[in-house]
Structure formats: C-alpha cells, structure tokens
Enzyme design. Structure first.
Site, PDB file in Angstrom:
ATOM      1  N   SER A 128       0.633  -1.364   0.107  1.00  0.00           N
ATOM      2  CA  SER A 128      -0.247  -0.073  -0.125  1.00  0.00           C
ATOM      3  C   SER A 128       0.925   1.380  -0.008  1.00  0.00           C
ATOM      4  O   SER A 128       0.494   2.434  -0.864  1.00  0.00           O
ATOM      5  CB  SER A 128      -1.229   0.195   1.465  1.00  0.00           C
ATOM      6  OG  SER A 128      -0.387  -0.357   2.562  1.00  0.00           O
ATOM      7  N   ASP A 168      -1.978   7.373  11.620  1.00  0.00           N
ATOM      8  CA  ASP A 168      -1.847   6.641  10.616  1.00  0.00           C
ATOM      9  C   ASP A 168      -0.026   6.885  10.410  1.00  0.00           C
ATOM     10  O   ASP A 168       0.034   8.384  10.186  1.00  0.00           O
ATOM     11  CB  ASP A 168      -1.466   6.657   9.482  1.00  0.00           C
ATOM     12  CG  ASP A 168      -1.794   6.135   7.864  1.00  0.00           C
ATOM     13  OD1 ASP A 168      -0.282   4.798   8.598  1.00  0.00           O
ATOM     14  OD2 ASP A 168      -2.844   5.465   6.712  1.00  0.00           O
ATOM     15  N   HIS A 221       1.809   5.378   6.189  1.00  0.00           N
ATOM     16  CA  HIS A 221       1.401   5.670   5.232  1.00  0.00           C
ATOM     17  C   HIS A 221       1.906   7.678   5.365  1.00  0.00           C
ATOM     18  O   HIS A 221       2.599   8.151   6.163  1.00  0.00           O
ATOM     19  CB  HIS A 221       0.368   5.601   4.131  1.00  0.00           C
ATOM     20  CG  HIS A 221      -0.074   4.325   4.260  1.00  0.00           C
ATOM     21  ND1 HIS A 221      -0.371   3.579   5.073  1.00  0.00           N
ATOM     22  CD2 HIS A 221      -0.007   3.473   3.308  1.00  0.00           C
ATOM     23  CE1 HIS A 221      -1.058   2.028   5.175  1.00  0.00           C
ATOM     24  NE2 HIS A 221      -0.630   2.435   3.755  1.00  0.00           N
TER      25      HIS A 221
END
Length: 439
Positions: free
Chosen positions: A166, A415, A418
């Site tokens: 990802s 998060d 990312h």
C-alpha cells in the site's frame, strides 16, 4: 544557526518576490477553482480545502498554521548502508537535507482526483500545511523538480507498473497526481477493492498500472477490511505472485517496493511443505524462523526471475520506508503529531525496519552488479534515510474525515506509516526522474 539565517533571509526577501508570487497566485487560483469529480474509492466525506496566502506568502486561513521555519540537518543516519551504484559521477542524490521550499505545491486535493481518502490529509481536515513546504536538496548538486510535461514526452508509447504494497500504491498516487497536472489520466481498470488499477494518458499513449503484491509471492491472506486477521498468512516462498509475473514482460518500467507485510504473522511453505513460521507463538510446534528468512528468500527469487527474464525494461527497487509511531504502535495507541521535519538523531529506525533494510541493500547491490554485466537496467531508489527525517508527513489522525469535529479528545487510530498527498513523497518522484533520465 541555519534556522536563523534562513528566517532572516526569508523576511528580507519578501518585497523581492511579492510581484512574481502575485502573478503565480493568479494562475494557481484558476487551478484551485477546478475541482474534478472522483471515481476512486467512494468517499462520502469529500472536502476540498484551498491554500490561501497573503502577499507575503503566509497562509492566512484561520485554521492553518504558518509555514514552519525549522531547518533539518543533512542526513548522516545509516550512510554506511548506502549502495554506491546509484551515485552519479558528480553527486549522490540520496545524500542531502530537507530545506524550506517557497513554491506552491504542484497539486492539491482540488486539482488531483486520484488521492485515496486515507491519504487526503487536506480533505480530512489536517489544519497545518507546513509539511508541504519542504524539498529534498542533495549536498553536492541541484536536484531538478519532477517535470511532468518533459516526463510525459519521454514516456510516449511506454508503460509503467508499481508492484508491491500500500505504500507503493501511495507512491503511485503521487506519480499520477503530478502527471495529471499536464493531462488527466483516464482509468482503464480497477478491481473491486481498487488495489489493482490501470490508467492511460491518451495524448502520450502512456499506461500506468499498480499491482497489489505485498509479498511478491503467492500468499493466502485472512484479513477483513479493517486488517483484522482470523488466521496466520500462508506464504509460499518458492512461488512468485503470478499477478505481476504474467504481466512483467509487457512493462517498460517497473517499480518494486514492499517489506512491511513480512512483519505480520505467517506460516512459510516451500514445495507445499511447511518450512516454519514467524510470530506463530509455537502453534503446532512450528519453528519460528523469523520474517527476515522469508523476505531474503523471496527477494532472491524476485531478482532471479528478473535477471533470468533478461528484460529490456528498466527495473527500479524502492527501499521500504520507516514509520514514525511514538508512544505506541499502529494498534497500541502510537501517534505522530509533529508538524516539522526532524533534526538529525531525533529518530532511529526501529529494529524491524532496520532488519528490512539490512536485507534489501545487499540483495539489490548483488542484483545490480549482475544486471550491469548483462547490460540490463536495474536501479536502487533509496528513500529510507530521507524519509526517516519526515515524521511530519504522515496522515496521523487525519486518515479519518475530520476526526476531532465532534470531540476534540476523541480516540482515533493514527496512521504514521503512509504519507499525506501532497506531501514529502512527491520528492521521491524528483529522485525517480533523475534515475530515469540518467539511467
């Protein structure tokens, strides 16, 4: 000292760039007014935010903090791991520092419709924007910014693929957003989960694909949409994922990057027999051989496949990137609240990230040498050290839409893995273009 010098110079030069900036601002204003509809993963919380600045280039939105004046020192951490093979004769583009950048971002969530909701920090209400006003500057040379028009011209009738996890898909979004400022991409395909997708730039006949393959190898994964596992991953270390191997010969440029998924609990198979496991806590008396065993073995198989294929395409391996969780991890309350780049020494890679890096660099160095002997193009895109200094570039709580709108003390999952778009990883494409042009 550098901070004070830069702040003084910045103030003294306000009058010099007022006129030029005003002209740029007019053009940028037209861009911001152009909000395009999105056909990415449906997001009912779409919220586009414009960057508003005054004549002195200060952000004046009431909910936005001023551009930070902090200055980060040059990257010295982990230099001993650097491969020399991607250094040009005059400059190592991976050895540098983050410096303040007065330029307006090339794109925002208003001007790129391909940003997935979890990385749309502006649209999700992140109140500060200082993290987008920095650029990577090598010590020994100037690194040109990614020039989308020139790049598209070079890539006429070519095909690109991003193969991996990802974070590689995160990189792909940045890549697509930059190119779409010249010509908006047309999506040709996506799977039901939007993990495998393909775009086309009609005027240049350029295709760009993203392939979801977090292990590069065959893997049976038992996770729900929230990442909750019902059983260990079953990973076949001797069988590469046909999702990418069957298409490999059709691509002119391929970027591989994964690594993080290997940290997850898994049972390892070879020749349909169980070799061992990682994180299985003694289940069924399997031997815990560690994730480094599987990662090294599969990387060797990936490079063996590439070199045996004798491709004419250019292969780029991007190193895995560090996370910046503080006071916990992903599932244990870890946070990332910083708004400026880190100074040297503030962050050390944790043991798991260090192991990934110590596996990647020797394997890619050996593969580069063998590829060079065969006249093949295989390059390292080493973004780890420069990314280590950007704890401010993650979505944090703003992977969610306005997470504190109802309760300023709400407990939300952060998060810190990312990256926000736009954000620091747009600079990865500056490095990428350098590799391609000088490849």
């Amino acid at each position: 000292m550098k901070q004070n010098l830069w702040k003084t110079a910045y103030k003294q030069n306000h009058l010099v760039f007022k006129l030029g900036f005003s002209i740029l601002l007019v053009g940028f204003g037209f861009r911001l007014l152009f909000s395009q509809s999105s056909n990415v993963i449906p997001d009912n919380n779409n919220n586009n935010i414009n960057i508003v600045v005054d004549d002195d280039n200060n952000i004046i939105d009431k909910d936005v903090k001023l551009v930070p004046s902090g200055f980060t020192d040059a990257v010295k951490e982990l230099n001993k791991f650097h491969s020399n093979d991607n250094k040009s004769e005059s400059c190592d583009i991976f050895d540098g520092e983050w410096v303040p950048d007065e330029d307006i971002p090339v794109y925002t969530n208003n001007t790129c419709r391909w940003i997935e909701s979890h990385q749309n920090c502006m649209g999700n209400g992140r109140p500060d924007t200082g993290y987008i006003f920095w650029k990577w500057s090598p010590k020994a040379c100037e690194l040109p910014r990614f020039d989308a028009r020139t790049f598209l011209g070079m890539m006429r009738d070519k095909s690109w693929a991003f193969v991996g996890d990802s974070i590689n898909r995160n990189h792909l979004q940045s890549f697509i957003c930059l190119l779409s400022q010249v010509e908006d991409a047309v999506e040709l395909y996506h799977d039901p989960d939007y993990k495998n997708r393909k775009w086309h730039f009609p005027s240049y006949n350029l295709t760009v694909s993203v392939i979801w393959s977090p292990f590069y190898a065959k893997a049976d994964i038992f996770e729900d949409i929230n990442g909750v596992s019902s059983s260990e991953i079953e990973l076949h270390t001797d069988i590469l994922d046909k999702t990418w191997t069957e298409q490999f010969h059709t691509w002119d440029y391929v970027i591989f990057s994964a690594g993080k998924w290997f940290i997850k609990s898994a049972i390892y198979y070879e020749n349909k027999s169980i070799l061992g496991c990682h994180g299985c806590n003694g289940k069924n008396n399997y031997t815990d051989v560690g994730f480094n065993f599987a990662y090294r073995k599969i990387l060797k198989n990936v490079f063996k496949f590439i070199l045996k294929s004798s491709p004419k395409n250019m292969i780029i391996f991007r190193t895995s990137t560090p996370d910046h969780f503080e006071n916990g991890e992903w599932s244990s309350g870890g946070r990332c609240d910083r708004t400026v780049p880190a100074n040297e020494g503030e962050f050390q890679m944790n043991e798991l990230n260090r192991i990934l890096r110590e596996i990647e660099l020797p394997e890619i160095t050996k593969a580069e040498a063998e590829a060079s002997e065969k006249g093949m193009k295989l390059k390292l895109l080493d973004v780890t050290p420069l990314s280590l200094l950007r704890p401010d570039g993650h979505p944090g709580p703003y992977r969610h839409f306005y997470p504190f709108a109802k309760d300023k003390k709400a407990k939300v999952q952060y998060d810190c893995l990312h990256w926000c778009l736009p954000g620091p990883i747009d600079n990865w494409n500056d490095l990428l273009m350098n590799l391609v042009v000088n490849g």
